[in-house]
Every structure is written in structure tokens, then in C-alpha cells.
Design an enzyme around this catalytic site. Structure first.
Site, PDB file in Angstrom:
ATOM      1  N   ILE A  72       1.057  -0.841  -0.322  1.00  0.00           N
ATOM      2  CA  ILE A  72       0.329   0.298   0.160  1.00  0.00           C
ATOM      3  C   ILE A  72       0.312   1.031   0.115  1.00  0.00           C
ATOM      4  O   ILE A  72       1.544   1.240   0.936  1.00  0.00           O
ATOM      5  CB  ILE A  72      -1.188  -0.116   0.720  1.00  0.00           C
ATOM      6  CG1 ILE A  72      -1.931  -1.282   1.590  1.00  0.00           C
ATOM      7  CG2 ILE A  72      -1.378   1.390   1.186  1.00  0.00           C
ATOM      8  CD1 ILE A  72      -2.604  -0.940   0.177  1.00  0.00           C
ATOM      9  N   LYS A  73       0.427   1.891  -1.021  1.00  0.00           N
ATOM     10  CA  LYS A  73       1.456   3.092  -0.937  1.00  0.00           C
ATOM     11  C   LYS A  73       1.050   4.807  -0.444  1.00  0.00           C
ATOM     12  O   LYS A  73      -0.464   4.869  -0.922  1.00  0.00           O
ATOM     13  CB  LYS A  73       1.906   3.357  -2.731  1.00  0.00           C
ATOM     14  CG  LYS A  73       2.932   3.903  -2.805  1.00  0.00           C
ATOM     15  CD  LYS A  73       3.410   4.055  -4.373  1.00  0.00           C
ATOM     16  CE  LYS A  73       4.731   4.637  -5.170  1.00  0.00           C
ATOM     17  NZ  LYS A  73       4.574   5.527  -6.676  1.00  0.00           N
ATOM     18  N   VAL A  74       1.065   5.157   0.459  1.00  0.00           N
ATOM     19  CA  VAL A  74       0.568   6.781   1.181  1.00  0.00           C
ATOM     20  C   VAL A  74       1.004   7.340   1.082  1.00  0.00           C
ATOM     21  O   VAL A  74       2.530   7.723   0.987  1.00  0.00           O
ATOM     22  CB  VAL A  74       0.608   6.424   2.661  1.00  0.00           C
ATOM     23  CG1 VAL A  74      -1.127   5.186   2.139  1.00  0.00           C
ATOM     24  CG2 VAL A  74       1.692   5.605   3.195  1.00  0.00           C
TER      25      VAL A  74
END
Ligand code: G3P
Length: 217
Positions: free
Chosen positions: A82-84
Site C-alpha cells: 500500500i502506497k501512502v
């Protein structure tokens, strides 16, 4: 150094995966838009092309919605990362997700202090954007140097994922400093193999071999 492909183009990813040189993939909303494909569908296809992490980015700006989006994205495949964004809400989301073992890539990192925060939030990867610094007249490699020093000072396990790489020299410099990963457009990965003397040498060997009239097979 691990090599990730920075693209959502599945044909390019497939071609690179077949070389055995690909360790993962990163995408972002701009790359998804460029692909013209459905986000979840293309992410699932990419996850099937590599065993390595595939970064899929949330688009919400607030923590609660980021968590809900992450829940959807991580169900796509086991290798989704997951890229945040590197904001307080993004870091809060990173902490929560990594607590239960989810891989997280904190993106849009432009300063060493931001990188320190991402490591403290338990990020698996943090993405310093080299090329965009260069675009603004700042040597992006200084950021990678500072991050390597800080992470080594404190034993942080967060991996430095050099991003926004534009050319082969960026890769060389990041490798010399000790970045853990470089994510690159496929054309940059391929360009690493190019050398004029390799090409010239090959032409010479091929011409001389033809003169022998022999065949290996
Ligand atoms: O995926 C993030 C990063 O690599 C984007 O690169 O070329 O759009 O600055 P660029």
C-alpha cells in the site's frame, strides 16, 4: 540493489519479468491514468506478473478513507504494497497498516526529516523523488545520502526506494550511496545494459566468426 519497474504497462512489465531482473513494480495514480485501465483490474494483473511487491497508491487525503481504500487494495493480492503520501494522515495510515504486517511504501518524500518520520512510522519502503528535485535545481542525491546516514545511525529497516529516476546515472549514484531499491521506467532499466563498446565489440566478434565458416549448433 533491487529493481522495480515504475509503470502500469503490463506488456512492459511482462517483458522485464522474463529477464529475471525485476524485483517488483510501483504504480501511482498518474501511471494508472496513463495506462487507461481499471485500477483494480490492472493491479491484479501486475501482481500476477511478479512475486515482488507491487505498490498501489491510495487516493484519499484523510486517514479514515485511506484505511478503507487500503483494505480494498490489499485484498487484490498478497504482494500488494500500500502506497501512502508523506503527510500526517499518510504516516498514521502507515503505522496502522504496518502494525498488522501489511507492506507500506511512503511516497512523495522530498526531505530527510520526512524520511525519518516514515521510518518511525514503520514504513517498509520510503520513496525519495530524485528527478523532481533535480527538476527544481536541487541535487536529489543529497537526499538519498542523508537518508542512508540517518537510517544507518538508528538501524531503521525501512528500505530506501529511489524514485523519480530519469536516467542511468541516477541509478549508478543511488547504488553507490546504498539505496536499497531503484524504481525506474522500463526504458531506464533497459538502458543500463547499453554501452557503445559492447555494441562495437559484438559487431567485431560477429564479423570475425562469420569468417571462420563454423557453427556452434
Ligand atoms: O512512482 C513515483 C515516481 O517514480 C514518479 O516519477 O518521473 O513522475 O517524477 P516522476
Amino acid at each position: 540493489m533491487k529493481f522495480f519497474a515504475d509503470t502500469a504497462d503490463t506488456a512492459e512489465i511482462r517483458e522485464l519479468a522474463e529477464t529475471g531482473l525485476l524485483d517488483g513494480v510501483t504504480t501511482n495514480p498518474s501511471l494508472i491514468a496513463k495506462s487507461g485501465r481499471d485500477f483494480k483490474e490492472v493491479t491484479k494483473e501486475i501482481c500476477g506478473l511478479t512475486d515482488g511487491p507491487v505498490s498501489a497508491e491510495v487516493v484519499a487525503l484523510d486517514h479514515e478513507t485511506m484505511m478503507r481504500e487500503a483494505e480494498v487494495l490489499r485484498k487484490i493480492a498478497d504482494n500488494v504494497c500500500i502506497k501512502v503520501p508523506l503527510t500526517i494522515d499518510g504516516l498514521k495510515t502507515c503505522s496502522k497498516l504496518t502494525d498488522d504486517g501489511t507492506m507500506v511504501n511512503v511516497t512523495l518524500c522530498f526531505s530527510a526529516n520526512q524520511a525519518l518520520l516514515a521510518a518511525k512510522a514503520g514504513a517498509t519502503f520510503v520513496s525519495p523523488f530524485i528527478g523532481r528535485h533535480d527538476d527544481n535545481g536541487i541535487d536529489g542525491m543529497h537526499l538519498i545520502e542523508d537518508m542512508r546516514l540517518i537510517y544507518d545511525n538508528y538501524g531503521f529497516e525501512t528500505q530506501i526506494l529511489a524514485a523519480s529516476i530519469r536516467h542511468a546515472t541516477h541509478v549508478l549514484q543511488a547504488a553507490k550511496i546504498g539505496a536499497d531499491v531503484a524504481t525506474m521506467p522500463p526504458k531506464v532499466i533497459k538502458a543500463l545494459a547499453d554501452h557503445v563498446l559492447t555494441q562495437k565489440g559484438l559487431e567485431g566478434f560477429t564479423a570475425d566468426w562469420a569468417k571462420t565458416g563454423q557453427s556452434i549448433l
